[in-house]
Scaffold this active site. Sequence first.
Site, short mmCIF file in Angstrom:
data_model
loop_
_atom_site.label_atom_id
_atom_site.label_comp_id
_atom_site.label_asym_id
_atom_site.label_seq_id
_atom_site.Cartn_x
_atom_site.Cartn_y
_atom_site.Cartn_z
N THR A 71 15.99 65.56 -24.01
CA THR A 71 16.97 66.52 -24.52
C THR A 71 17.43 66.23 -25.96
O THR A 71 18.18 66.97 -26.54
CB THR A 71 18.23 66.58 -23.61
OG1 THR A 71 18.76 65.26 -23.49
CG2 THR A 71 17.87 67.11 -22.23
N GLY A 72 16.96 65.11 -26.54
CA GLY A 72 17.28 64.81 -27.95
C GLY A 72 16.48 65.71 -28.88
O GLY A 72 15.55 66.39 -28.44
N ILE B 174 7.46 55.73 -28.58
CA ILE B 174 7.36 56.24 -29.95
C ILE B 174 8.44 55.62 -30.84
O ILE B 174 8.25 55.44 -32.04
CB ILE B 174 7.54 57.79 -29.96
CG1 ILE B 174 6.58 58.46 -28.98
CG2 ILE B 174 7.39 58.35 -31.37
CD1 ILE B 174 5.12 58.24 -29.26
N GLU C 284 10.99 53.81 -33.20
CA GLU C 284 10.84 52.71 -34.14
C GLU C 284 12.14 51.95 -34.28
O GLU C 284 13.21 52.45 -33.92
CB GLU C 284 10.34 53.20 -35.51
CG GLU C 284 11.27 54.11 -36.25
CD GLU C 284 10.71 54.53 -37.62
OE1 GLU C 284 10.16 53.67 -38.33
OE2 GLU C 284 10.85 55.70 -37.98
N TYR D 112 -3.40 59.83 -39.16
CA TYR D 112 -3.59 61.27 -39.34
C TYR D 112 -4.58 61.52 -40.47
O TYR D 112 -5.45 62.37 -40.39
CB TYR D 112 -2.27 61.98 -39.69
CG TYR D 112 -1.09 61.67 -38.80
CD1 TYR D 112 -1.25 61.08 -37.55
CD2 TYR D 112 0.21 61.98 -39.22
CE1 TYR D 112 -0.15 60.79 -36.76
CE2 TYR D 112 1.30 61.70 -38.43
CZ TYR D 112 1.12 61.09 -37.20
OH TYR D 112 2.22 60.81 -36.43
N GLU E 191 -3.92 46.79 -40.79
CA GLU E 191 -3.13 46.54 -41.99
C GLU E 191 -2.76 45.07 -42.08
O GLU E 191 -3.03 44.32 -41.13
CB GLU E 191 -1.89 47.46 -42.04
CG GLU E 191 -0.98 47.35 -40.85
CD GLU E 191 0.15 48.40 -40.87
OE1 GLU E 191 -0.12 49.58 -41.09
OE2 GLU E 191 1.31 48.00 -40.65
N HIS F 192 9.94 27.19 -42.98
CA HIS F 192 8.57 26.73 -42.84
C HIS F 192 7.90 27.23 -41.56
O HIS F 192 6.69 27.18 -41.44
CB HIS F 192 8.54 25.21 -42.84
CG HIS F 192 9.11 24.61 -44.08
ND1 HIS F 192 8.42 24.63 -45.28
CD2 HIS F 192 10.30 24.02 -44.34
CE1 HIS F 192 9.17 24.05 -46.22
NE2 HIS F 192 10.32 23.67 -45.66
#
Lengths: 287, 377
Positions: free
Chosen positions: A17-18, A98, A100, A161, A211, A249
């Site tokens: 619902t967000g 999903i 983050e 993408y 990456e 370190h």
Amino acid sequence: MSILINKKTRLLVQGVTGNEGLFHTQQMLAYGTKVVAGVTPGKGGDWVLDDKIPVFDSCRAAVDATGANVTVIFVPSRGAPDAMFEAADAGIPLIVCITEGVPVQDMMRVREYLDQKKVRLLGPNCPGLLTPGESKVGIIPNNIAIPGNVGVVSRSGTLTYEVLYALMQNGMGVTTCVGIGGDPINGTNFIDCLDLFESDPRTEMVVMIGEIGGTDEEKAAQFIAANMTKPVVSFIAGQTAPPGKRMGHAGAIIEGGAGTAADKVKALEAAGVKVARYPEEIPSLLK
Amino acid sequence: MKLHEYQSKLIFAKYGIPIPKGRVAATASEARHIAEELGGRVVIKSQVLVGGRGKAGGIRVAKSSKEAEEFATQILAMEIKGLPVRKVLVDEAANIDQEIYLGITNDRAARRPVLMASAAGGVEIEEVARTSPEKIIKIHIDPLLGLRDFQARDIAVGIDLPKEYWKQFAEICRGLWRTYVECDATLAEINPLVILKEKHLMALDGKMLVDDNALFRHADLAEMRDVDEEASIETEARKYGLSFIKLDGQIGCMVNGAGLAMATMDIVKLFGGEPANFLDIGGGASSDKVAAALRIILSDKNVKAILFNVFGGITRCDEVARGILSALKEIKSNIPMVVRLVGTNAEEGRKLLADAKMITAESLVDAAKKSVAATKA
């Protein structure tokens, strides 16, 4: 064929619902994904998106009523760890997160618990999964990939993408695209996906987008050399990234000098992987 | 987020780890007063958020409060690895018998916290890790169970710590573990942890990194951020939720997504340019955020061209275009701009920018080439 999701996938959306949850549920429905239920605690009994999707108070109730077998999480970062614990507790075998910005210590606890429950996690901080023409779980744009024979696995979001789009522009299609997410502690990794693609009869070649940071690409290179019969093409982002100012370190002791783009490219090339210099070069290396 | 030594040690003390008496000073006369209070013999330690302070001359032992003032004057005038020293910590000097290394961090590969210790502590610990890794004892901790006492004992045995110190060492390990967990640290490190001639243990130095993503539940730690220590432009970027790192090149880059931002920088370099920055506007960026990002890029006088590379997903290209236009209304600029928009609402975005005299590009290669050409025009 495909890996992890297909047209039989019955999807639950946590945080339905967000704003984000609602928008992407609509996009997933438009793509043809079987979204069977949503969860927002306190909104059980409601229906969303023209009364197409029933909302439940808990994952357990949603699974009991609809037989959902995959869940996707759009819950904000403070609540995301609890959402993952709850989904695992309800016995959902595949969780796609999903969200983050999930704190890393939370993720270590989540991962430990999910491993004990033998639940597969994708993410967090990932774009999700796409099996073109069958099902989409997550936020990958709807019109940038076509069905085909290339498996794609990536640590990045928008860079994924870019690669899907470059493949489509060259008439090349995809079996499944898996965005594993770029966080330091996550679920499914490169090796898990490479292994799944190697066993998937429809996948004939694989693109792996990495990456800088960590040593997952180096480990994937070892796996490829030892186990993969299908060709793998790669791209590593971050060749020009400046080194961070390191404090303390412990990081150096644990990781040594590993994690640079140059190290990763070297390891991959040694494993027989063709490494593209830029994303749009990938299609020509697959031919 | 990095914490200073004096901040880290105060946190350690809260969790029962013994630290030397001392206080932080911003001026040499303050340093002298603190030294007088402590009885004269003190260590003056520069407080900058970077390693290698000792080797740079930023840590000195003073034999008197007069000498403390002298050394503080010198150290407060220093720059260490480009960071000006603004504060010194004045600690009572310790009588050291042995230096131990003790630290907890995240082992990404093992997906668990790791507690590490070595009897060969001090500034050469990374050298020890390279040449004789067996001298560093590592124990992984189950994140659901936490550190158990037997693990602290195993570490004590592993580094040949005399039995008389085991109990105190275990307490320090527990304190460090609680620091790590309760502060959401990604690093909590004591180097050196010393055995004093007076026969007890003390944390002479401390370093902590705190997970930025967890600061929402640590308002007290968030307040400790030393904004003097980062480039002001990076502080500004953080305010808008932008991830920005300044570099030395001429091509400003604005991209959505960290991976794509890095790939964009790489391709600029591949075609003969140098990126001026890393800038990730994040997912779902609003036009306000885009406008702030453009102002930040334009504040760098080295920038000769700007490359916008936006692959719309959550982010809508028309929203990005509106942000660019609103920023350009505020700041007039003659700097050439190359725009590549793909994905969600790309067509609408391109239409909005059509009148803005921007160079458009179809592919990433095309965009990189045009940006590099624009810097040479």
